[in-house]
Design a protein around this motif. Structure first.
Motif, PDB file in Angstrom:
ATOM      1  N   SER A 213       0.694  -1.476   0.005  1.00  0.00           N
ATOM      2  CA  SER A 213       0.142  -0.073   0.129  1.00  0.00           C
ATOM      3  C   SER A 213       0.865   1.324  -0.177  1.00  0.00           C
ATOM      4  N   GLN A 214       1.809   1.175   0.754  1.00  0.00           N
ATOM      5  CA  GLN A 214       2.892   2.284   0.893  1.00  0.00           C
ATOM      6  C   GLN A 214       3.394   2.724  -0.479  1.00  0.00           C
ATOM      7  N   ALA A 215       3.904   1.299  -1.241  1.00  0.00           N
ATOM      8  CA  ALA A 215       4.537   1.666  -2.405  1.00  0.00           C
ATOM      9  C   ALA A 215       3.515   2.187  -3.496  1.00  0.00           C
ATOM     10  N   LEU A 216       2.603   1.581  -3.435  1.00  0.00           N
ATOM     11  CA  LEU A 216       1.372   2.223  -4.621  1.00  0.00           C
ATOM     12  C   LEU A 216       1.057   3.886  -4.210  1.00  0.00           C
ATOM     13  N   ALA A 217       0.845   4.117  -2.923  1.00  0.00           N
ATOM     14  CA  ALA A 217       0.855   5.490  -2.740  1.00  0.00           C
ATOM     15  C   ALA A 217       1.827   6.358  -3.269  1.00  0.00           C
ATOM     16  N   ALA A 218       3.103   5.838  -2.989  1.00  0.00           N
ATOM     17  CA  ALA A 218       4.427   6.667  -3.438  1.00  0.00           C
ATOM     18  C   ALA A 218       4.410   6.627  -5.064  1.00  0.00           C
ATOM     19  N   ILE A 219       3.991   5.631  -5.490  1.00  0.00           N
ATOM     20  CA  ILE A 219       3.878   5.689  -7.288  1.00  0.00           C
ATOM     21  C   ILE A 219       2.896   6.333  -7.645  1.00  0.00           C
ATOM     22  N   ALA A 220       1.581   6.638  -7.084  1.00  0.00           N
ATOM     23  CA  ALA A 220       0.764   7.545  -7.294  1.00  0.00           C
ATOM     24  C   ALA A 220       1.199   8.833  -7.260  1.00  0.00           C
ATOM     25  N   GLY A 221       1.753   9.368  -6.114  1.00  0.00           N
ATOM     26  CA  GLY A 221       2.489  10.709  -5.998  1.00  0.00           C
ATOM     27  C   GLY A 221       3.608  10.896  -7.148  1.00  0.00           C
ATOM     28  N   LEU A 222       4.167  10.017  -7.497  1.00  0.00           N
ATOM     29  CA  LEU A 222       5.273  10.352  -8.347  1.00  0.00           C
ATOM     30  C   LEU A 222       4.619  10.342  -9.980  1.00  0.00           C
ATOM     31  N   VAL A 223       3.489   9.515 -10.086  1.00  0.00           N
ATOM     32  CA  VAL A 223       3.001   9.909 -11.503  1.00  0.00           C
ATOM     33  C   VAL A 223       2.370  11.295 -11.364  1.00  0.00           C
ATOM     34  N   THR A 224       1.863  11.754 -10.548  1.00  0.00           N
ATOM     35  CA  THR A 224       1.049  13.092 -10.693  1.00  0.00           C
ATOM     36  C   THR A 224       2.277  14.017 -10.739  1.00  0.00           C
ATOM     37  N   PHE A 225       3.344  13.611 -10.213  1.00  0.00           N
ATOM     38  CA  PHE A 225       4.497  14.726 -10.534  1.00  0.00           C
ATOM     39  C   PHE A 225       5.020  15.059 -11.532  1.00  0.00           C
ATOM     40  N   SER A 226       4.954  13.633 -12.193  1.00  0.00           N
ATOM     41  CA  SER A 226       5.484  13.529 -13.855  1.00  0.00           C
ATOM     42  C   SER A 226       4.659  13.924 -14.767  1.00  0.00           C
ATOM     43  N   LEU A 227       3.242  14.103 -14.447  1.00  0.00           N
ATOM     44  CA  LEU A 227       2.392  14.559 -15.335  1.00  0.00           C
ATOM     45  C   LEU A 227       2.597  16.427 -15.276  1.00  0.00           C
ATOM     46  N   MET A 228       3.214  16.850 -14.260  1.00  0.00           N
ATOM     47  CA  MET A 228       3.322  18.249 -14.083  1.00  0.00           C
ATOM     48  C   MET A 228       4.646  18.604 -14.881  1.00  0.00           C
ATOM     49  N   VAL A 229       5.560  17.711 -14.702  1.00  0.00           N
ATOM     50  CA  VAL A 229       7.168  17.925 -15.203  1.00  0.00           C
ATOM     51  C   VAL A 229       7.334  16.787 -16.320  1.00  0.00           C
ATOM     52  N   PRO A 230       6.762  16.655 -17.521  1.00  0.00           N
ATOM     53  CA  PRO A 230       6.914  15.619 -18.329  1.00  0.00           C
ATOM     54  C   PRO A 230       8.115  14.768 -18.591  1.00  0.00           C
ATOM     55  N   ILE A 231       9.042  15.474 -18.766  1.00  0.00           N
ATOM     56  CA  ILE A 231      10.431  14.606 -18.987  1.00  0.00           C
ATOM     57  C   ILE A 231      11.339  14.229 -17.937  1.00  0.00           C
ATOM     58  N   ALA A 232      11.659  15.316 -17.085  1.00  0.00           N
ATOM     59  CA  ALA A 232      12.408  15.131 -15.657  1.00  0.00           C
ATOM     60  C   ALA A 232      11.694  14.428 -14.702  1.00  0.00           C
ATOM     61  N   GLY A 233      10.146  14.450 -14.511  1.00  0.00           N
ATOM     62  CA  GLY A 233       9.443  14.171 -13.472  1.00  0.00           C
ATOM     63  C   GLY A 233       9.303  12.432 -13.819  1.00  0.00           C
ATOM     64  N   ALA A 234       8.864  11.898 -15.448  1.00  0.00           N
ATOM     65  CA  ALA A 234       9.025  10.644 -15.621  1.00  0.00           C
ATOM     66  C   ALA A 234      10.323   9.799 -15.320  1.00  0.00           C
ATOM     67  N   GLY A 235      11.252  10.531 -15.701  1.00  0.00           N
ATOM     68  CA  GLY A 235      12.725   9.969 -15.347  1.00  0.00           C
ATOM     69  C   GLY A 235      12.759   9.601 -13.794  1.00  0.00           C
ATOM     70  N   ARG A 236      12.547  10.951 -12.943  1.00  0.00           N
ATOM     71  CA  ARG A 236      12.792  10.685 -11.481  1.00  0.00           C
ATOM     72  C   ARG A 236      11.691   9.590 -11.070  1.00  0.00           C
ATOM     73  N   ALA A 237      10.615   9.696 -11.657  1.00  0.00           N
ATOM     74  CA  ALA A 237       9.413   8.539 -11.067  1.00  0.00           C
ATOM     75  C   ALA A 237      10.052   7.229 -11.322  1.00  0.00           C
ATOM     76  N   LEU A 238      10.406   6.867 -12.324  1.00  0.00           N
ATOM     77  CA  LEU A 238      11.158   5.484 -12.759  1.00  0.00           C
ATOM     78  C   LEU A 238      12.190   5.211 -11.886  1.00  0.00           C
ATOM     79  N   TRP A 239      13.086   6.102 -11.572  1.00  0.00           N
ATOM     80  CA  TRP A 239      14.281   5.945 -10.653  1.00  0.00           C
ATOM     81  C   TRP A 239      13.864   5.576  -9.157  1.00  0.00           C
ATOM     82  N   ILE A 240      12.773   6.482  -8.680  1.00  0.00           N
ATOM     83  CA  ILE A 240      12.578   6.349  -7.174  1.00  0.00           C
ATOM     84  C   ILE A 240      11.468   4.980  -7.111  1.00  0.00           C
ATOM     85  N   GLU A 241      10.731   4.704  -8.208  1.00  0.00           N
ATOM     86  CA  GLU A 241       9.641   3.665  -8.344  1.00  0.00           C
ATOM     87  C   GLU A 241      10.739   2.225  -8.122  1.00  0.00           C
TER      88      GLU A 241
END
Length: 365
Positions: A213-241
């Motif tokens: 549940s914690q992992a899914l909540a973190a992924i949901a937050g990262l996906v939200t951030f990646s929508l706001m910053v498409p390129i940098a946010g997507a890369g960071r989301a994959l790394w943190i995931e």
């Protein structure tokens, strides 16, 4: 902006959560919409309940023990069940796989409704854990009476309608509580989003569920951030995931090591207990000084034998032997039990037999 983020988070939560259906007597009723399959909540009306005391076993053996115990107890030939543990006590809700799986009625617009990822009892989604006392809850179908003791649901009973005073007091007395004058009014108990027993479980399945549940909540937050910053946010989301998944794997590996170490310790303890059981209750050097004062004067020991590690057989020669007096003296010494005395073939010969008792810690020098 805040409302947009809230809407995105809500959308992602629905996407990663299963649709929840209440499995009642007449079929399925959807109570929550999700996008990750489905799960069923079985009505209390379809469940049987019991509490089991489990011996000190490893997690794997504890599960096997409970599987066997539930099959012997359940009033169904094909039981499925869910258990919540408090120490060595398992709170178990069981239902018939065939009955729950063949009830008519469903939800046509969700193909996943017929194949739930998991099935849980309604009881863990209504009410709350209590230290002690009795409560009557209005559940989806009928009412449920509960008795709590030390945060364990020691008794649970379902009625189609609110019980009368005789039925309620029978339930209370059967649970060790005194009778009362008035039946309580059933408390409304709607289904909660998260079960009261799923928040503090200490078994491996509960830990895995909490981390996921914690992992899914973190992924949901990262996906939200990646929508706001498409390129940098997507890369960071994959790394943190990937970091989160690695941490989950590390935690699971640590739990497995702990389980293996505990099983090894239990095997060693059982082996040590077996070796200790082979020790005789007393050494020969202790027995002889304990026996001599019991024999009296002018006594000769003709034979001294230990047929087994915990028994002694002594053949004596003495004038005018009194078997009853010998038996009484040996019994009263506190070092022997099951004492017998038999006269031998020769005059003045008697054989005394007895089970050796271990010397108490208080009497030891």
């Amino acid at each position: 902006m805040a409302s947009t983020l809230d809407a995105v988070r809500a959308s992602l939560k629905r996407r990663f959560s299963p649709s929840r259906y209440l499995r009642h007597s007449n079929g399925l009723r959807r109570v929550a919409i999700g996008g990750a399959g489905s799960e069923w909540v079985v009505s209390r009306a379809l469940c049987a309940y019991a509490v089991f005391e489990c011996p000190a076993l490893s997690a794997a053996r504890r599960k096997a023990f409970l599987d066997t115990a539930v099959r012997r107890w359940a009033p169904f030939p094909d039981p499925q069940f869910h258990a919540e543990w408090v120490g060595r006590k398992a709170m178990v809700w069981a239902w018939s796989k065939a009955v729950v799986g063949t009830l008519g009625g469903g939800v046509d617009d969700d193909p996943a409704a017929a194949t739930p990822r998991r099935i849980l009892p309604e009881s863990i989604f209504v009410g709350s854990v209590d230290d002690a006392g009795a409560v009557l809850l209005a559940v989806a179908e009928g009412v449920e009476g509960r008795v709590w003791r030390e945060r364990v649901l020691v008794a649970s009973r379902w009625w189609r309608q609110s019980p009368d005073r005789v039925e309620w007091n029978e339930f209370l007395r059967g649970s060790g509580l005194p009778a009362i004058d008035d039946v309580p009014i059933p408390e409304p108990a709607p289904l909660s989003a998260r079960g009261w027993s799923l928040t503090g479980g200490d078994h491996l399945a509960g830990l895995a569920l909490r981390y996921r549940s914690q992992a899914l909540a973190a992924i949901a937050g990262l996906v939200t951030f990646s929508l706001m910053v498409p390129i940098a946010g997507a890369g960071r989301a994959l790394w943190i995931e990937s970091r989160i998944e690695a941490e989950i794997a590390a935690k699971d590996e640590g739990l497995q090591r702990i389980m293996r170490a505990r099983e090894a310790a239990e095997r060693d303890a059982a082996r040590a207990a077996g070796l200790l059981a082979l020790r005789p209750p007393a050494r020969q050097s202790e027995l002889l000084p304990a026996v001599l004062p019991l024999l009296g004067q002018n006594v000769r020991i003709l034979e001294w034998r230990l047929p087994t590690p915990d028994s002694l057989e002594v053949t004596l020669a003495l004038p005018n032997p009194d078997p009853l007096a010998l038996v009484q003296a040996w019994q009263d010494s506190g070092r022997f039990r099951d004492v017998t005395a038999d006269l031998g073939r020769s005059a003045g010969e008697v054989t005394v037999r007895g089970r050796i008792l271990a010397r108490s810690a208080e009497a030891a020098p």
